[in-house]
Motif scaffolding. Structure first.
Motif: not given
Length: 253
Positions: A44-50, A66-71, A73-77
């Motif tokens: 969802l983070i990759r698809e919807r870029r919250p 674990d979520v943050l390790e996999q995303v 470069g996207i770095a949402p708040e």
């Protein structure tokens, strides 16, 4: 300002409570998804870029980290949520990131949302998240990386690169081994809790020092500590014995 929000929460009951609080009491929040596991959160983070993710530390299939390790470069708040004083709260504080303890207090939630709005797209946020993950990877007794919020922006410093900290009213002056002092609007006591106790000691009400940066103890003038840069640091009478014992027992670098 509008914020697209993703809720990553372990329990259905807590999902509904947080959704209700955000919908009813937090203006400008659009919830773009709700999930309880690592895999869906990453997708969802990759698809919807919250813009902001309310991230439970303990999830059904892993952890919020674990979520943050996999995303990367996207770095949402990120606003972390947890039901107890998790061991990782210390690492979160080091990185100057937000967290909420459950049951979530409405006023604290609203404050965190407003802070997220002000911080939207701010530079350096990805480095804040990376400093958090780095601090979680190393032993808690080892060195840590701090994110310092200053009037000019954010400074990232390694505890090994600090000589001493000095209280300045409700502010703290960081004195690095190289470079100019950094002024931060937090009390010295806050950093006393965060810095590794193996290397740092509060020797005076106004001073927290890196023991590895001590040159010698001088008995003259009531006794003081001479740092490697020749700075004179006072030592409280009540701390003198402990300081000398700590210096004798400090392992070589």
């Amino acid at each position: 300002m509008k914020l697209n929000a993703l809720i990553v929460e372990d329990e259905k009951h807590n999902q509904e409570i947080l959704k209700g609080l955000l919908t009813e009491f937090c203006e400008g929040i659009d919830i773009v998804g709700i999930t309880a596991n690592v895999e869906d959160a990453v997708r969802l983070i990759r698809e919807r870029r919250p813009d902001v993710v309310f991230l439970d530390i303990e999830l059904q299939t892993g952890s919020g980290f674990d979520v943050l390790e996999q995303v990367k470069g996207i770095a949402p708040e990120v606003i972390f949520t947890t039901a107890f004083e998790h061991y990782a709260i210390k690492a979160i504080k080091m990185s100057s990131l937000d967290y909420l303890l459950k049951p979530i207090d409405l006023e604290e939630l609203q404050e965190a949302v407003e802070k997220a709005k002000r911080a939207k797209n701010k530079p350096g946020y990805g480095e804040q998240l990376e400093s958090l993950l780095q601090n979680l990877r190393i032993p808690q007794s080892d060195h840590v990386k701090l994110c310092l919020n200053t009037a000019e922006g954010m400074e990232f410093v390694n505890s090994r690169d600090l000589r001493y900290l000095k209280a300045d009213g409700s502010y703290t002056q960081f004195h690095p081994i190289s470079g100019v002092p950094i002024l931060v609007s937090k009390h010295l006591k806050e950093y006393e809790r965060l810095l590794p106790p193996s290397d740092f000691m509060r020797v005076h009400n106004s001073y927290l020092i890196n023991l590895r940066e001590v040159k010698r103890y001088v008995k003259a003038d009531g006794g003081y500590i001479l740092m490697k840069n020749e700075a004179h640091i006072p030592v409280s009478r009540s701390k003198k014995e402990e300081f000398l014992m700590r210096m004798q027992g400090l392992p070589p670098q």
